[in-house]
Scaffold this motif. Structure first.
Motif, PDB file in Angstrom:
ATOM      1  N   ILE A  73       0.834  -1.212   0.000  1.00 34.60           N
ATOM      2  CA  ILE A  73       0.000   0.000   0.000  1.00 34.60           C
ATOM      3  C   ILE A  73       0.862   1.253   0.000  1.00 34.60           C
ATOM      4  CG2 ILE A  73      -1.662   1.321   1.342  1.00 34.60           C
ATOM      5  CD1 ILE A  73      -2.790  -1.416   2.287  1.00 34.60           C
ATOM      6  N   MET A  74       1.910   1.245   0.819  1.00 39.13           N
ATOM      7  CA  MET A  74       2.796   2.425   0.901  1.00 39.13           C
ATOM      8  C   MET A  74       3.548   2.631  -0.405  1.00 39.13           C
ATOM      9  SD  MET A  74       4.350   2.151   4.737  1.00 39.13           S
ATOM     10  CE  MET A  74       5.271   3.656   4.545  1.00 39.13           C
ATOM     11  N   ARG A  75       3.965   1.539  -1.075  1.00 39.28           N
ATOM     12  CA  ARG A  75       4.645   1.679  -2.371  1.00 39.28           C
ATOM     13  C   ARG A  75       3.724   2.341  -3.396  1.00 39.28           C
ATOM     14  NH1 ARG A  75       6.249  -3.835  -1.436  1.00 39.28           N
ATOM     15  NH2 ARG A  75       8.385  -3.920  -0.592  1.00 39.28           N
ATOM     16  N   GLU A  76       2.474   1.869  -3.444  1.00 42.99           N
ATOM     17  CA  GLU A  76       1.537   2.447  -4.396  1.00 42.99           C
ATOM     18  C   GLU A  76       1.303   3.932  -4.107  1.00 42.99           C
ATOM     19  OE1 GLU A  76      -1.930   0.107  -4.123  1.00 42.99           O
ATOM     20  OE2 GLU A  76      -1.078  -1.675  -5.116  1.00 42.99           O
ATOM     21  N   SER A  77       1.111   4.262  -2.813  1.00 40.48           N
ATOM     22  CA  SER A  77       0.883   5.663  -2.448  1.00 40.48           C
ATOM     23  C   SER A  77       2.101   6.522  -2.774  1.00 40.48           C
ATOM     24  CB  SER A  77       0.554   5.760  -0.954  1.00 40.48           C
ATOM     25  OG  SER A  77       0.435   7.094  -0.566  1.00 40.48           O
ATOM     26  N   LYS A  78       3.308   6.004  -2.475  1.00 37.75           N
ATOM     27  CA  LYS A  78       4.529   6.760  -2.733  1.00 37.75           C
ATOM     28  C   LYS A  78       4.761   6.951  -4.216  1.00 37.75           C
ATOM     29  CE  LYS A  78       8.153   8.822  -1.176  1.00 37.75           C
ATOM     30  NZ  LYS A  78       8.031  10.035  -0.358  1.00 37.75           N
ATOM     31  N   SER A  79       4.458   5.924  -5.023  1.00 38.76           N
ATOM     32  CA  SER A  79       4.632   6.063  -6.481  1.00 38.76           C
ATOM     33  C   SER A  79       3.704   7.147  -7.033  1.00 38.76           C
ATOM     34  CB  SER A  79       4.369   4.713  -7.151  1.00 38.76           C
ATOM     35  OG  SER A  79       3.007   4.314  -6.921  1.00 38.76           O
ATOM     36  N   LYS A  80       2.456   7.204  -6.535  1.00 42.23           N
ATOM     37  CA  LYS A  80       1.539   8.254  -6.984  1.00 42.23           C
ATOM     38  C   LYS A  80       2.062   9.641  -6.600  1.00 42.23           C
ATOM     39  CE  LYS A  80      -2.617   5.343  -6.768  1.00 42.23           C
ATOM     40  NZ  LYS A  80      -3.928   5.141  -6.112  1.00 42.23           N
ATOM     41  N   GLU A  81       2.554   9.767  -5.367  1.00 39.32           N
ATOM     42  CA  GLU A  81       3.085  11.061  -4.928  1.00 39.32           C
ATOM     43  C   GLU A  81       4.298  11.474  -5.755  1.00 39.32           C
ATOM     44  OE1 GLU A  81       3.893  10.743  -0.822  1.00 39.32           O
ATOM     45  OE2 GLU A  81       1.789  10.641  -0.198  1.00 39.32           O
ATOM     46  N   LEU A  83       5.003  10.584  -8.849  1.00 40.15           N
ATOM     47  CA  LEU A  83       4.560  10.987 -10.184  1.00 40.15           C
ATOM     48  C   LEU A  83       4.009  12.418 -10.179  1.00 40.15           C
ATOM     49  CD1 LEU A  83       2.805   7.680 -11.375  1.00 40.15           C
ATOM     50  CD2 LEU A  83       4.952   8.641 -12.233  1.00 40.15           C
ATOM     51  N   LYS A  84       3.236  12.724  -9.149  1.00 42.95           N
ATOM     52  CA  LYS A  84       2.677  14.072  -9.043  1.00 42.95           C
ATOM     53  C   LYS A  84       3.781  15.115  -8.840  1.00 42.95           C
ATOM     54  CE  LYS A  84      -0.856  16.645  -6.538  1.00 42.95           C
ATOM     55  NZ  LYS A  84      -1.855  16.595  -5.440  1.00 42.95           N
ATOM     56  N   ASP A  85       4.765  14.777  -8.017  1.00 47.97           N
ATOM     57  CA  ASP A  85       5.879  15.700  -7.795  1.00 47.97           C
ATOM     58  C   ASP A  85       6.684  15.908  -9.064  1.00 47.97           C
ATOM     59  OD1 ASP A  85       5.114  15.927  -5.193  1.00 47.97           O
ATOM     60  OD2 ASP A  85       6.511  14.391  -4.444  1.00 47.97           O
ATOM     61  N   ILE A  86       6.870  14.838  -9.845  1.00 53.24           N
ATOM     62  CA  ILE A  86       7.636  14.965 -11.098  1.00 53.24           C
ATOM     63  C   ILE A  86       6.912  15.897 -12.068  1.00 53.24           C
ATOM     64  CG2 ILE A  86       8.373  13.689 -13.149  1.00 53.24           C
ATOM     65  CD1 ILE A  86       8.961  11.332 -11.229  1.00 53.24           C
ATOM     66  N   GLU A  87       5.621  15.780 -12.140  1.00 56.05           N
ATOM     67  CA  GLU A  87       4.856  16.667 -13.015  1.00 56.05           C
ATOM     68  C   GLU A  87       5.000  18.125 -12.582  1.00 56.05           C
ATOM     69  OE1 GLU A  87       0.895  15.264 -12.967  1.00 56.05           O
ATOM     70  OE2 GLU A  87       1.297  13.420 -14.105  1.00 56.05           O
TER      71      GLU A  87
END
Length: 509
Positions: A73-81, A83-87
């Motif tokens: 769950i934490m990996r999925e949440s961190k990957s989303k964050e 991606l948003k930060d990269i944008e």
């Protein structure tokens, strides 16, 4: 009925036994019951140990499963964050780079202007310092010449006054020596006259005594001759008895005569010295009065000259102190300005060093977005910018207007301070949750542990009469941690081959 029959058979059997057999039978029965009770306790302890091992294994398995799911769950949440930060970073990077280039150009231009102003101020300061040094040297030469001329004048006056005083002293000394010589001559003349008079009187008294002695000798020769024999006999006896005393008396007599002559000589000498002292005192008093009058006149003249000298010296010292105070004030102000500039330079260098060090520790988000987002609306921001660019009307506003260039610095400082306070608050909350979880875990572990220390205390998992020692009032703030289900109380009469006249209580999770 079967129990009554069995108890009746046992009573009849015991009635048929003798006393010793009855005692032996009862002892065997008690031993069998004790052995049965120990077997029941061993079986109960073994069952609890097996249950504990099973619970530990199942808890480890469940904990590993929960950790695995939570990591996913934490990996999925961190990957989303991420991606948003990269944008966000890709959108703001070019804008930040342009803004940094403009800031660098403005800073380079400010540095060049500040360098030019610093060189101009340094040249002006050095020229002013050279002028002050030349003026000080000229003033010092003038004061030194005046000092040497006044010193020469004072020395000449002092030499003249000393020569006059020495001359007066020599004159008075010669006069006193003449007086002493005249007094000695007068004393010698008086002493010779007195000695001649004493010799004449002594000769007269001696002749008179001889005449009287001759007359008395003629009268007393007869009596003396008659008494001489008696005297000789008495003298012989007396001499024999008082020979030692006579010798002592003669010695004392000679000493007495010598002391009398010495006393008389000293008295005459003291009398002469007293007369001389009296005469000299009179002359000394007269001389002292004359000298005091002369000294008083000299003191008055000397005090007048001293007052004039002190007045001139005080005026010179006042002028010197004024010039020294002016020079000291100027020097202190110059040193203070140099120290202030050095302090400002050191502070600027230290700020630049700290900025470089902090730049290395910044995160990517802080490098891209160094300032926090403003909470003001567009109109409010325009009003604030208009108020900033207005000319200040009060002294405090003018002072604050000079520090507008530090606005970005204070924004970054406030942002870091808010982040620090938020981290401290989160740390405090996590510590509280950690303490609560530790307390719950300790209660659970105490309940499933089996040792002397745990058994001597209240077991939180042990339930009697629908009552337990578990404290369920501890709040758990994290949603990931679920409180365990309540304990179930099962009442069984027999279980796992263990039989007893009373019901047994077992604990299940």
């Amino acid at each position: 009925m079967a129990k009554k029959k069995k108890s009746g058979k046992k009573g009849g059997k015991l009635a048929k036994m003798s006393e010793e057999e009855r005692i032996l039978y009862l002892e065997q029965k008690a031993l069998a019951e004790e052995e049965m009770r120990k077997k029941k306790e061993d079986m109960l302890m073994q069952f609890l140990k097996d249950k504990l091992s099973k619970e530990e294994k199942s808890s480890k398995v469940n904990l590993n499963k929960i950790n695995q799911q939570w990591r996913q769950i934490m990996r999925e949440s961190k990957s989303k964050e991420l991606l948003k930060d990269i944008e966000i970073l890709s959108q703001t990077f070019e804008r930040v780079v342009d803004r940094k280039d403009s800031v660098i150009k403005a800073l380079a231009k400010d540095i060049e202007e500040a360098e030019v102003q610093y060189n101009m101020a340094l040249r002006s300061h050095l020229s002013n310092v050279d002028d002050l040094i030349d003026h000080h040297r000229r003033r010092l030469g003038t004061l030194q010449g005046e000092y040497h001329s006044e010193l020469k004048t004072v020395r000449s006056e002092f030499e003249e006054e000393r020569e006059l005083i020495n001359q007066c002293h020599r004159h008075e000394l010669q006069r006193l020596q003449d007086i002493m010589f005249a007094m000695e001559q007068n004393h010698q003349e008086k002493e010779s006259d007195a000695r001649q008079e004493f010799q004449s009187m002594r000769d007269e008294i001696k002749n008179k005594n001889l005449e009287e002695k001759h007359a008395l000798r003629i009268q007393l020769e007869g009596a003396v001759e008659s008494l001489w024999k008696q005297f000789q006999s008495a003298l012989k006896n007396y001499n024999e008895t008082t020979e030692e005393r006579k010798i002592a008396f003669e010695n004392l007599k000679s000493k007495d005569e010598k002391s009398a002559r010495e006393i008389e000589f000293q008295m005459k000498k003291l009398q002469k010295i007293q007369d001389t002292i009296t005469m000299l005192r009179g002359k000394m008093q007269q001389n002292s009065r004359e000298c005091e009058e002369r000294n008083r006149q000299l003191r008055d003249e000397r005090e007048h000259v001293q007052k004039h000298f002190q007045q001139l010296k005080s005026e010179m010292n006042l002028a010197r102190e004024r010039e020294r105070s002016h020079l000291t004030t100027l020097t202190l102000q110059s040193n203070a300005a140099i120290k202030k500039l050095k302090t400002v330079l050191g502070n600027g260098e230290s700020i630049l060093r700290l900025a470089e060090m902090c730049r290395k520790l910044e995160t990517e988000e802080e490098k891209v977005l160094p300032f926090y987002a403003s909470s003001l609306s567009q109109e409010e921001q325009e009003d604030v910018e208009a108020a900033v660019y207005e000319s200040p009307s009060e002294p405090l506003a003018a002072v604050m207007h000079e520090y507008i260039s530090l606005e970005n610095f204070w924004k970054r400082y406030n942002k870091v301070l808010l982040d620090k306070l938020a981290l401290d608050k989160e740390k405090q909350t996590l510590n509280q949750e950690n303490q609560q979880l530790r307390s719950v875990l300790k209660q659970y572990l105490d309940g499933i542990s089996v040792n002397d220390e745990i058994l001597s205390q209240n077991n939180p998992l042990f339930v009697v009469n629908h009552k337990t020692n578990v404290k369920f009032s501890i709040p758990v703030m994290d949603a990931r941690v679920h409180q365990p289900n309540k304990l179930l109380l099962l009442k069984e009469g027999t279980k796992a081959g263990v039989q007893d006249s009373q019901s047994q209580y077992w604990i299940q999770g």
